[in-house]
Design a protein around this motif. Structure first.
Motif, mmCIF file in Angstrom:
data_model
loop_
_atom_site.group_PDB
_atom_site.id
_atom_site.type_symbol
_atom_site.label_atom_id
_atom_site.label_comp_id
_atom_site.label_asym_id
_atom_site.label_seq_id
_atom_site.Cartn_x
_atom_site.Cartn_y
_atom_site.Cartn_z
ATOM 1 N N ILE A 21 0.832 -1.202 0.000
ATOM 2 C CA ILE A 21 0.000 0.000 0.000
ATOM 3 C C ILE A 21 0.860 1.243 0.000
ATOM 4 C CG2 ILE A 21 -1.610 1.348 1.416
ATOM 5 C CD1 ILE A 21 -2.905 -1.276 2.197
ATOM 6 N N ASN A 22 2.000 1.194 0.768
ATOM 7 C CA ASN A 22 2.857 2.357 0.855
ATOM 8 C C ASN A 22 3.536 2.663 -0.476
ATOM 9 O OD1 ASN A 22 2.255 2.653 3.549
ATOM 10 N ND2 ASN A 22 3.952 1.393 4.228
ATOM 11 N N ALA A 23 3.678 1.637 -1.303
ATOM 12 C CA ALA A 23 4.309 1.828 -2.598
ATOM 13 C C ALA A 23 3.326 2.336 -3.635
ATOM 14 C CB ALA A 23 4.921 0.512 -3.075
ATOM 15 N N GLN A 24 2.036 2.281 -3.335
ATOM 16 C CA GLN A 24 1.034 2.723 -4.281
ATOM 17 C C GLN A 24 0.884 4.237 -4.230
ATOM 18 O OE1 GLN A 24 -2.506 0.671 -3.194
ATOM 19 N NE2 GLN A 24 -1.787 -1.329 -3.870
ATOM 20 N N GLU A 25 0.370 4.780 -5.315
ATOM 21 C CA GLU A 25 0.063 6.194 -5.336
ATOM 22 C C GLU A 25 -1.056 6.480 -4.348
ATOM 23 O OE1 GLU A 25 -1.630 9.562 -8.470
ATOM 24 O OE2 GLU A 25 -1.273 7.492 -9.118
ATOM 25 N N ARG A 26 -0.857 7.511 -3.524
ATOM 26 C CA ARG A 26 -1.883 7.851 -2.536
ATOM 27 C C ARG A 26 -3.110 8.405 -3.246
ATOM 28 N NH1 ARG A 26 -1.872 8.150 2.755
ATOM 29 N NH2 ARG A 26 0.357 7.792 2.847
ATOM 30 N N LYS A 27 -4.275 7.952 -2.804
ATOM 31 C CA LYS A 27 -5.527 8.344 -3.432
ATOM 32 C C LYS A 27 -6.277 9.342 -2.555
ATOM 33 C CE LYS A 27 -5.377 5.652 -7.082
ATOM 34 N NZ LYS A 27 -5.378 6.191 -8.465
ATOM 35 N N ASN A 28 -6.810 10.369 -3.193
ATOM 36 C CA ASN A 28 -7.658 11.339 -2.509
ATOM 37 C C ASN A 28 -9.115 10.936 -2.704
ATOM 38 O OD1 ASN A 28 -5.488 13.085 -1.733
ATOM 39 N ND2 ASN A 28 -5.396 13.804 -3.846
ATOM 40 N N LEU A 29 -9.841 10.790 -1.602
ATOM 41 C CA LEU A 29 -11.248 10.386 -1.664
ATOM 42 C C LEU A 29 -12.127 11.438 -1.011
ATOM 43 C CD1 LEU A 29 -11.161 6.585 -0.724
ATOM 44 C CD2 LEU A 29 -11.187 7.612 -2.996
ATOM 45 N N GLY A 57 -3.250 4.107 2.367
ATOM 46 C CA GLY A 57 -2.892 4.911 1.206
ATOM 47 C C GLY A 57 -3.989 5.847 0.745
ATOM 48 N N LEU A 58 -4.851 6.282 1.691
ATOM 49 C CA LEU A 58 -5.996 7.114 1.334
ATOM 50 C C LEU A 58 -5.980 8.434 2.100
ATOM 51 C CD1 LEU A 58 -8.765 4.348 1.526
ATOM 52 C CD2 LEU A 58 -7.487 5.071 -0.505
ATOM 53 N N ILE A 228 -9.386 0.202 -4.156
ATOM 54 C CA ILE A 228 -9.584 1.397 -3.329
ATOM 55 C C ILE A 228 -10.814 1.230 -2.442
ATOM 56 C CG2 ILE A 228 -10.154 3.858 -3.393
ATOM 57 C CD1 ILE A 228 -8.429 4.097 -5.857
ATOM 58 N N SER A 229 -11.874 0.646 -2.993
ATOM 59 C CA SER A 229 -13.096 0.429 -2.213
ATOM 60 C C SER A 229 -12.831 -0.493 -1.031
ATOM 61 C CB SER A 229 -14.187 -0.156 -3.108
ATOM 62 O OG SER A 229 -14.437 0.695 -4.214
ATOM 63 N N LYS A 230 -12.052 -1.542 -1.256
ATOM 64 C CA LYS A 230 -11.732 -2.470 -0.171
ATOM 65 C C LYS A 230 -10.859 -1.797 0.882
ATOM 66 C CE LYS A 230 -12.001 -6.607 -3.067
ATOM 67 N NZ LYS A 230 -11.219 -7.678 -3.742
ATOM 68 N N ARG A 231 -9.904 -0.985 0.445
ATOM 69 C CA ARG A 231 -9.042 -0.286 1.399
ATOM 70 C C ARG A 231 -9.832 0.719 2.226
ATOM 71 N NH1 ARG A 231 -5.002 1.337 -3.173
ATOM 72 N NH2 ARG A 231 -4.517 3.084 -1.798
ATOM 73 N N PHE A 232 -10.794 1.390 1.587
ATOM 74 C CA PHE A 232 -11.662 2.328 2.305
ATOM 75 C C PHE A 232 -12.450 1.604 3.391
ATOM 76 C CE2 PHE A 232 -15.906 4.281 2.663
ATOM 77 C CZ PHE A 232 -15.558 5.536 3.114
ATOM 78 N N LEU A 233 -13.041 0.470 3.037
ATOM 79 C CA LEU A 233 -13.821 -0.296 4.010
ATOM 80 C C LEU A 233 -12.928 -0.881 5.103
ATOM 81 C CD1 LEU A 233 -16.424 -2.165 1.776
ATOM 82 C CD2 LEU A 233 -16.853 -0.320 3.401
#
Length: 249
Positions: A21-29, A57-58, A228-233
């Motif tokens: 997750i830390n290697a992924q681009e951070r997402k703005n939600l 990463g959110l 992203i949906s799974k990480r949010f939940l």
């Protein structure tokens, strides 16, 4: 040189075991909410404060609006990625009108409202022929109150008058001024009102096992961004778990 090599190897090891997750681009939600009650918002606020979203990463931008229809309008327009809505009735109506959304989670598995009476109204029988205040026509408090009264043998169309009053502060004011005989409230308002001497008539959660505070998203977003949906939940689940198991904190 040996010291430098040790540092380099340590850095390489950290990078190798670092969470993907830390290697992924951070997402703005952007997440829209329809309520500010602590019983529904505590898990989300805990997840923000404890960095559970950031660990996934959110970056979250919370947005507050009045009512489920406004939240669903923001969701359907693409202005937000997720919406937290009081009850399912607004979502079901929107689906019937063609909005392609899904419920992906819920904060509570029962209705977290209490029916508080005026100082002259202390029981369900006392409500007959009187005014009961709700947030608005079609709002979740309206739906929950109608459903609760029917299950208790009271016809919300004939035995009482349900009147749209507005948000919790307006309902508190109407109760204090005697403009309504009773109204549904979230737990923090219930605690305050009971301390002022207003009676607790009923707890909706004893009767209504209906999920409340629902999370929803557009199906096209869920299809395109399942990770992203799974990480949010996951971050929200961590917030729920922390709130339930670290009450002193």
């Amino acid at each position: 040189m040996k010291h430098s090599m040790r540092i380099l190897l340590s850095v390489l090891f950290i990078l190798a075991v670092q969470s993907p997750i830390n290697a992924q681009e951070r997402k703005n939600l952007r997440v829209v909410f329809t309520g500010l009650a602590w019983n529904s918002e505590l898990p989300f606020r805990v997840a923000l404060a404890r960095g559970f979203f950031k660990s996934q990463g959110l970056d979250i931008l919370p947005i507050f609006v009045r009512g489920g229809p406004a939240a669903l309008a923001a969701l359907s327009s693409g202005e937000v990625e997720f919406a937290e809505i009081g009850g399912a009735q607004a979502i079901m109506r929107s689906r019937a009108r063609g909005l392609d959304v899904s419920i992906i989670g819920a904060i509570s598995n029962a209705v977290a409202y209490q029916l508080i009476g005026s100082k002259a109204t202390r029981s369900l029988e006392d409500l007959k022929g009187k005014v009961v205040g709700v947030t608005g026509a079609g709002a979740f408090s309206d739906f929950a109150t109608r459903t609760f009264l029917r299950r208790k043998g009271i016809d919300p169309e004939k035995d009482v008058l349900l009147r749209a009053i507005g948000g919790s502060n307006l309902r508190v004011g109407a109760l204090e001024k005697g403009l309504v005989a009773a109204a549904p409230f979230a737990p923090e308002d219930t605690v305050r009102l009971m301390r002022l001497g207003f009676p607790l008539i009923a707890n909706f959660s004893d009767t209504l096992n209906i999920p409340q505070t629902l999370l929803t998203a557009r199906n096209d977003y869920l299809d395109k961004q399942p990770d992203i949906s799974k990480r949010f939940l996951k971050a929200l689940v961590l917030g729920i778990h922390y709130a339930k198991n670290n009450k002193a904190d």
